[in-house]
Motif scaffolding. Structure first.
Motif: not given
Length: 188
Positions: A145, A109-110, A150, A106, A118, A125, A104
């Motif tokens: 997304e 990003r993590d 994704s 997220d 972003e 997204r 995903t």
């Protein structure tokens, strides 16, 4: 050409493993007692459905970027991470692989990869990153997304490419992503 795709597969496997390992914690004496599950990231059991990059990207989009030589780019990594899609090449230019993945936005990003940015693409997204430390300017990954994961654009653009080598790889990837994502159904 083959060695480039093999390098991509190794990079994908390493990144996928790193993403899955995010939830693992080896904290020694404070570890959870035997029999108690440790937290792990939630990952869908399969890639998102509703859009197949190998068959659903219109030929007009591929032609607009002069992309040729479709090659299947399916792979799996430990922890259940999967990619399903295809790769193309632009003669004397960049080479993208466009895959659906159960990773995903997220999760990406993590991981706090280099040059993370972003934004939204066609109302979805999206995140762009430079995940290949050995060649940060020549490789860019964009994840857009989808339900359950994704759509990933992995773009390789070595500086030796006559047509595109001097152009920003993430800018090229974003332009391609904008064209492709515009063709995705809202249900995907």
């Amino acid at each position: 050409m083959t060695s480039g795709w093999n390098s991509r597969r190794l990079t994908i496997l390493a990144v996928g493993t790193a993403l899955v390992m995010t939830g693992c914690d080896s904290s020694g004496d404070d570890a959870a007692p035997s029999g108690v599950p440790s937290p792990s990231p939630t990952i869908a059991p399969d890639v998102p459905t509703g859009y197949d990059p190998c068959t659903d990207i219109p030929q007009s989009v591929l032609d607009s970027e002069n992309l040729r030589g479709k090659d299947k780019q399916d792979s799996n990594a430990s922890g259940g991470v999967k990619w399903r899609g295809c790769g193309w090449v632009q003669t004397d230019g960049y080479a993208p692989a466009i895959t659906t993945t159960n990773i995903t936005v997220d999760m990406v990003r993590d991981k706090k990869f280099a040059d993370t940015r972003e934004y939204a693409i066609n109302g979805r997204r999206a995140i762009s990153t430079r995940q290949v430390e050995e060649h940060p300017d020549a490789v860019c990954t964009i994840n857009v997304e989808m339900k359950g994961g994704s759509l990933e654009f992995f773009l390789s653009n070595p500086p030796s490419n006559r047509k595109t080598g001097q152009l920003d790889t993430c800018a090229l990837a974003k332009t391609l992503a904008e064209k492709v994502v515009a063709t995705m159904p809202s249900s995907a």
